[in-house]
Design an enzyme around this catalytic site. Structure first.
Site: not given
Length: 252
Positions: A49, A51, A195
């Site tokens: 995945r 984001d 992040r």
């Protein structure tokens, strides 16, 4: 028949890779295009995945068909004609029926870009941060990531991970003029992990934390101690690695 597709995408218009009920996703967009061309419902499985707003310079997915694809190169050509400009297919190749784009990946690499001067041509693909940053201190802090494997301090709240264990083998900053790049490679990543790490390392660079305090944050396994996540637009999934017995990449 199972096929691996190599692709890249600009994630700014999407809620991420994974399909969502009420927001556009990269997966949904690809499935619609494949289903149109192959004239049957096609489901895809991605390498992982990404984001909302995160980009992929290199991504791998797989999909199954009942009948063989007659010409993979022609399918790539047609997909690129009907897909939006922010998604590009680089190759499609047949693999074994057991090959899995997500579970067979042995390493993934992300890169994060920070522009230290205002540049309109990279505003959508980097974080403009013009305060002075101590890259040496950021690299000393980043090196400590390789000494740990539990990254609860950088996990997304309520993400329901089965485990927060990741094995990082590379974490380093480099500079090219006024562009900074953080490269991090591991067997797996948690949602929002990169992040959050970048945001906290930037706080090291600007003097809020020392490298030793950063390591304490990692060791604490306390999400409340890490900094806010860096903006999504500067983050790229850069590489996905597979054993050659599963898949040999054809795209650079």
């Amino acid at each position: 028949m199972r096929y691996f597709a190599e692709l890249r995408y600009d994630g700014s218009a999407y809620c991420g890779w994974q399909r969502q009920n009420e927001a556009p996703s990269v997966q949904q967009t690809l499935e619609r295009a494949l289903s149109t061309l192959l004239r049957t419902e096609v489901a895809t499985v991605g390498a992982g995945r990404t984001d909302t707003g995160v980009n992929a310079a290199y991504y791998v997915m797989h999909f199954d068909t009942d009948a063989p694809v007659a010409d993979c190169a022609q399918l790539v050509y047609k997909l690129n004609l009907i897909l939006p400009a922010d998604i590009a297919i680089m190759s499609i190749s047949e693999v074994s029926a057991e090959a899995h784009a997500r579970f067979d990946a042995v390493a993934r690499e992300y890169r994060y870009f920070i522009s230290q001067s205002k540049n309109p041509f990279v505003r959508g693909s980097s974080w403009h941060y013009n305060a002075p940053l101590d890259i040496e201190a950021m690299n000393r802090a980043a090196a400590s990531l390789l000494r740990y494997d539990d990254f609860t301090s950088f996990a997304k709240l309520n993400s329901n991970n089965k485990t927060n264990i990741c094995r990082i083998v590379r974490a380093e900053w480099s500079a090219n003029g006024d562009m900074l790049c953080f490269a991090i490679r591991a067997d797996r990543f948690l949602r929002n992990m990169v992040r959050a790490i970048v945001g906290t390392l930037v706080d090291v660079g600007r003097g809020r934390y020392t490298p030793e305090e950063f390591e304490n944050i990692v060791a604490s396994r306390d999400l409340s101690r890490s900094s806010g996540g860096a903006p999504a637009r500067g983050l790229f999934l850069w590489d996905v690695e597979y054993p050659e017995t599963v898949f040999r990449r054809s795209a650079e």
